[in-house]
Write a protein that holds these residues in place. Structure first.
Motif, PDB file in Angstrom:
ATOM      1  N   ARG A 135      -1.588   2.749   4.324  1.00 17.73           N
ATOM      2  CA  ARG A 135      -0.807   3.901   4.816  1.00 17.73           C
ATOM      3  C   ARG A 135      -0.877   3.903   6.337  1.00 17.73           C
ATOM      4  NH1 ARG A 135      -0.044   8.517   1.584  1.00 17.73           N
ATOM      5  NH2 ARG A 135      -0.628   9.828   3.350  1.00 17.73           N
ATOM      6  N   GLY A 189      -1.195  -7.406  -2.574  1.00 20.12           N
ATOM      7  CA  GLY A 189      -1.717  -7.975  -3.810  1.00 20.12           C
ATOM      8  C   GLY A 189      -1.829  -9.476  -3.733  1.00 20.12           C
ATOM      9  N   LEU A 239     -11.529  -5.508  -1.619  1.00 23.10           N
ATOM     10  CA  LEU A 239     -10.480  -5.688  -2.626  1.00 23.10           C
ATOM     11  C   LEU A 239     -10.869  -6.825  -3.544  1.00 23.10           C
ATOM     12  CD1 LEU A 239      -7.539  -5.129  -3.677  1.00 23.10           C
ATOM     13  CD2 LEU A 239      -6.768  -6.837  -2.012  1.00 23.10           C
ATOM     14  N   SER A 256      -6.868   1.824   1.378  1.00 23.82           N
ATOM     15  CA  SER A 256      -7.471   2.489   0.217  1.00 23.82           C
ATOM     16  C   SER A 256      -8.921   2.054   0.022  1.00 23.82           C
ATOM     17  CB  SER A 256      -6.654   2.204  -1.046  1.00 23.82           C
ATOM     18  OG  SER A 256      -6.567   0.805  -1.283  1.00 23.82           O
ATOM     19  N   GLU A 297       4.096   3.360   3.688  1.00 19.24           N
ATOM     20  CA  GLU A 297       3.128   2.805   2.754  1.00 19.24           C
ATOM     21  C   GLU A 297       3.507   1.384   2.357  1.00 19.24           C
ATOM     22  OE1 GLU A 297       2.502   5.346  -0.566  1.00 19.24           O
ATOM     23  OE2 GLU A 297       1.809   7.049   0.648  1.00 19.24           O
ATOM     24  N   ASN A 341      -6.460  -7.190  -7.858  1.00 17.29           N
ATOM     25  CA  ASN A 341      -6.206  -5.769  -7.648  1.00 17.29           C
ATOM     26  C   ASN A 341      -5.256  -5.565  -6.474  1.00 17.29           C
ATOM     27  OD1 ASN A 341      -7.853  -5.244  -9.780  1.00 17.29           O
ATOM     28  ND2 ASN A 341      -9.588  -4.493  -8.575  1.00 17.29           N
ATOM     29  N   THR A 342      -4.929  -4.317  -6.207  1.00 14.19           N
ATOM     30  CA  THR A 342      -3.958  -3.982  -5.177  1.00 14.19           C
ATOM     31  C   THR A 342      -4.595  -3.102  -4.110  1.00 14.19           C
ATOM     32  OG1 THR A 342      -2.113  -4.129  -6.731  1.00 14.19           O
ATOM     33  CG2 THR A 342      -1.740  -2.872  -4.724  1.00 14.19           C
ATOM     34  N   LEU A 343      -4.326  -3.432  -2.870  1.00 13.76           N
ATOM     35  CA  LEU A 343      -4.782  -2.633  -1.734  1.00 13.76           C
ATOM     36  C   LEU A 343      -3.615  -1.778  -1.256  1.00 13.76           C
ATOM     37  CD1 LEU A 343      -7.153  -2.267   0.394  1.00 13.76           C
ATOM     38  CD2 LEU A 343      -5.856  -3.888   1.814  1.00 13.76           C
ATOM     39  N   ARG A 344      -3.850  -0.499  -1.055  1.00 14.31           N
ATOM     40  CA  ARG A 344      -2.816   0.397  -0.546  1.00 14.31           C
ATOM     41  C   ARG A 344      -3.026   0.609   0.955  1.00 14.31           C
ATOM     42  NH1 ARG A 344      -4.664   2.679  -5.037  1.00 14.31           N
ATOM     43  NH2 ARG A 344      -5.742   4.371  -3.911  1.00 14.31           N
ATOM     44  N   ASN A 381       5.528  -7.894   4.842  1.00 13.46           N
ATOM     45  CA  ASN A 381       6.412  -6.821   4.391  1.00 13.46           C
ATOM     46  C   ASN A 381       6.910  -6.079   5.621  1.00 13.46           C
ATOM     47  OD1 ASN A 381       7.798  -5.093   2.657  1.00 13.46           O
ATOM     48  ND2 ASN A 381       6.046  -4.883   1.274  1.00 13.46           N
ATOM     49  N   THR A 426       1.778  -2.052  -0.122  1.00 11.63           N
ATOM     50  CA  THR A 426       0.734  -2.534  -1.029  1.00 11.63           C
ATOM     51  C   THR A 426       0.507  -4.011  -0.758  1.00 11.63           C
ATOM     52  OG1 THR A 426       2.340  -3.039  -2.779  1.00 11.63           O
ATOM     53  CG2 THR A 426       1.282  -0.864  -2.831  1.00 11.63           C
TER      54      THR A 426
END
Length: 764
Positions: A669, A723, A660, A656, A719, A664-667, A704, A721
């Motif tokens: 894909r 954090g 960063l 995304s 996807e 905050n959060t990075l997405r 993950n 995320t």
């Protein structure tokens, strides 16, 4: 003197009692057991007020069954049946473990609740490691599924069967990280990675304990062995674990925290020592970490005679001192040694052990017994038919087959040799010491009567071939560890008559497990000789590897056209292997441990440090680098690796943002495409590495994963995320910290390779 000891202890506790690098509540959605009601607390306090010191020590003393002599195991605390009965009647025992049979449990529980002075019920425990009556794959194999939900289901099934035999407490799950394949006990765990281990630890606790411990089919779970038992030097069982506090906290403790967050209310101490202090007598671990940091409300039980072994460690001079050290450190219940029963009353009388400490340990045990519903219905689970009269549960057998085939990892399939055709003229030679019969298919810790016989590999293949079973010949060729007279000649003859060879080789179930350390993690020479002779025929060869650890493969085995790691798969072994070999199931397992190129590389794990002189990938022969003279540093097959019958391509990874801000959060894909003609089941893995930090970081760490199904020719967008929880580590002060800097991110099919992206973490 006492002041100095107290000051030293305070320093030790303060050094270790810092917030650990742990995930947020791993199992926040899991129903928590309610706090004891006022009525229950009043009942417990009333009992404690009435108890003598001897009866209190009895509630902290656990034993194996009487009149059972386990060869070569320490026999401390061994008792005959008459003594056992008297111990129950006089309140000198809290429970028994591994005592098979309902009749004996009913009799002893009746004595406890009707004939003892206080009527406190017994608790019956057992080593229910990978099934009770229905034996599922060993935990390491099941970890290869990368499906924690599957492990939760098999643990639930095991609990249902074990509680029907009166057991309400299991000494599982083992959540030790195992990075040295020489250590045989790694088969009870989840492998080398803390993140994967956390997911399975929580899942198995949920499975064993169910939604409420008071349910008749719920078992108290016991994460073990606390702590760092899997870090034993040289892979030698029971050995010293010489590790730093940082490694302890970042690698070995997180799975325990996940299990406790999932609701576990008992923890088993470990045999090993850390930094000169045996774990069973380590207050920094058992009180500092468990109680002060994690607010653990359950009780700690020693491993088998671990308190008495403080003497052999050189930590205690005698049994009395060993009991005092273990108890004051935080070990509430003594298993098998009998030291607490013999010494705690006198230690309390002398003032060396405060009565308040004794009462608190008893309180912890009684609270758990109350949560299990034992006070309300002490005969629950003891009124059913004996195991031999129970019907086999078809749903559990089906689950065993599902779990077994999801545990198989395909490492190699050159020229699409697999799957084999069920129909047609192809002749198959099944060769090897595991080719026929049922021996060595269950794996260790299949202890109890009433178990179904496992399905042999030959039986499974014949059943799959049906009317074409005559195409299969079976030849043993060799024993597991010794030659079979004429065996190799017979195997070579069978191979020459066949179109394809399926070679069933590996370890016997006695070659891995507790006290089964191996200095050589290769195949026994007799089997290697068989493989070389069969390979010399030139026939295409499929290797089925039965094992309880990562192995160092060489020669004909390493060069075989197809390799399947089948571990110890339990009761449905033959059918599960046939499902994969003939293509009824597309293998989806992935390695939870790295397979080294040679035994000399172990301990080997993917999340190692870079060093100041890393071996360059582009010039592996460069001198004065971190390298071997006779092998590269890479694994033969890396953590997370496995292939299926449908090839999968990782097309692109999109972030995304390439910047960063902390907090905050990075997405992320990723597009994954199935380029084959069959459905694929892919384990998409996310790894991170910080390039520079105040404390050096591993080359990459699993953060993950997703297991996804992809139709033939289709693409799936996966996807993730990222954090703060994924980016933090323990700083120099041993407190969690997130530092700005550059990060590498991989979306990958294993811990080696994948698509790499870069982002920068900023303060704002």
């Amino acid at each position: 003197m006492h002041v100095r000891k107290a000051a030293v202890l305070a320093l030790v506790l303060s050094a270790l009692s810092l917030p650990a690098l742990l995930p947020p509540a791993t199992a926040a959605s899991v129903p928590k057991d309610p706090k004891p009601s006022d009525t229950a607390e009043a009942r417990i306090e009333a009992l404690i007020a009435r108890m003598t010191p001897q009866e209190k020590a009895g509630q902290l003393s656990l034993y194996g069954p009487a009149d059972i002599n386990t060869p070569n195991n320490p026999q401390a605390g061994w008792r005959n049946g008459q003594q056992e009965t008297e111990d129950v009647r006089t309140g000198r025992i809290t429970g028994l473990f591994n005592n098979a049979g309902l009749e004996g449990k009913r009799r002893l529980q009746g004595i406890a609740v009707r004939e003892s002075r206080l009527g406190i019920p017994l608790i019956f425990g057992a080593d229910v490691i990978h099934g009770f009556r229905t034996i599922f794959p060993i935990p390491l194999a099941e970890a290869s599924s990368w499906e924690p939900a599957l492990a939760e289901r098999t643990a639930r099934a095991a609990a249902v069967e074990a509680t029907a035999d009166g057991f309400r407490w299991t000494f599982a799950p083992m959540v030790d990280i195992a990075r040295d394949a020489r250590w045989g006990r790694g088969l009870e765990g989840v492998g080398e990675d803390p993140y994967l281990a956390r997911q399975f630890a929580a899942a198995r606790v949920r499975g064993f304990q169910g939604s409420n411990l008071a349910n008749a089919d719920s078992m108290l779970a016991t994460p073990k062995h606390f702590a760092a038992y899997g870090a034993a030097e040289g892979g030698l069982d029971y050995n010293t674990s010489e590790i730093s506090e940082r490694t302890l906290r970042e690698v070995y403790l997180p799975p325990f925290r996940a299990a406790i967050d999932a609701g576990a209310l008992s923890v088993m101490s470990a045999f090993n020592e850390i930094g000169g202090v045996p774990s069973t007598a380590n207050p920094a671990l058992l009180t500092g970490v468990l109680r002060d940091e994690w607010k653990f409300k359950g009780f700690v039980v020693s491993d088998y005679t671990a308190d008495e072994e403080l003497i052999e460690h050189g930590h205690a001079a005698n049994g009395r001192e060993a009991a005092k050290l273990a108890f004051m450190a935080g070990t509430d219940v003594s298993m098998q040694s009998g030291l607490y029963m013999r010494h705690l009353p006198d230690l309390v009388a002398s003032g060396e052990v405060p009565m308040a400490r004794l009462d608190e340990a008893v309180r912890r045990v009684l609270r758990v017994k109350h949560k299990l519903g034992l006070f309300d219905d002490p005969m629950r689970g003891l009124d059913g038919p004996p195991p031999e009269q129970r019907m086999e549960n078809p749903a559990f057998i089906a689950l065993a087959r599902e779990s077994a085939r999801r545990s198989v990892v395909m490492l190699k399939n050159e020229g699409q040799l697999l799957p084999l055709a069920k129909a047609g003229p192809q002749k198959i030679a099944l060769i090897g010491p595991f080719s026929e019969g049922t021996k060595d298919l269950m794996g260790s810790w299949s202890l109890f009567p009433g178990q179904s016989a496992p399905v042999g590999i030959d039986e499974g293949l014949r059943a799959a071939l049906g009317t074409e079973a005559s195409r299969l010949t079976v030849t043993r060729g060799t024993n597991v560890e010794s030659p079979l007279p004429g065996g190799i000649d017979a195997a070579v003859a069978a191979a020459r008559e066949a179109d394809v060879v399926v070679l069933a080789i590996g370890e016997s179930q006695k070659m891995s497990g507790e006290s089964r350390s191996r200095s050589d993690i290769g195949l026994p020479q007799a089997q290697q000789d068989l493989a070389e002779a069969v390979a010399a025929t030139g026939k295409p060869m499929v290797v089925l590897l039965s094992n309880g650890r990562a192995m160092a493969l060489k020669g004909a085995v390493r060069n075989a056209r197809a390799i399947l790691v089948t571990w110890f798969l339990g009761v449905q072994t033959g059918h599960a292997i046939a499902d994969v070999v003939f293509g009824d199931f597309n293998p989806s397992g992935r390695l939870p441990v790295s397979f080294p190129q040679t035994a000399g590389q172990v301990p080997y794990y993917y999340a190692h440090k870079r060093t100041g002189r890393p071996s360059p990938e582009s010039a592996p022969g460069t001198s004065f680098k971190t390298r071997y003279l006779d092998a590269t540093n890479e694994a033969l097959y890396p953590f997370g690796f496995g292939i299926g019958y449908a090839p999968v391509r990782y097309d692109q990874v999109e972030l995304s943002s390439d910047r960063l801000a902390i907090g905050n959060t990075l997405r992320v894909r990723a597009t994954v495409t199935n380029t084959g003609t069959r459905e694929a089941e892919e384990v998409v893995q996310l790894y991170l590495a910080q390039r520079a930090a105040s404390v050096t970081r591993p080359v990459r760490e699993l953060k993950n994963f997703r297991k996804v199904r992809i139709a033939p020719g289709a693409s799936e967008v996966v996807e993730f995320t990222v954090g703060n929880d994924d980016l933090q580590f323990l700083g120099r002060d041993m407190k969690p910290v997130v530092e700005p800097g550059e990060f590498d991110l991989w979306v990958a099919p294993s811990a080696a390779g994948g698509i790499r992206k870069r982002f920068v973490l900023t303060r704002e």
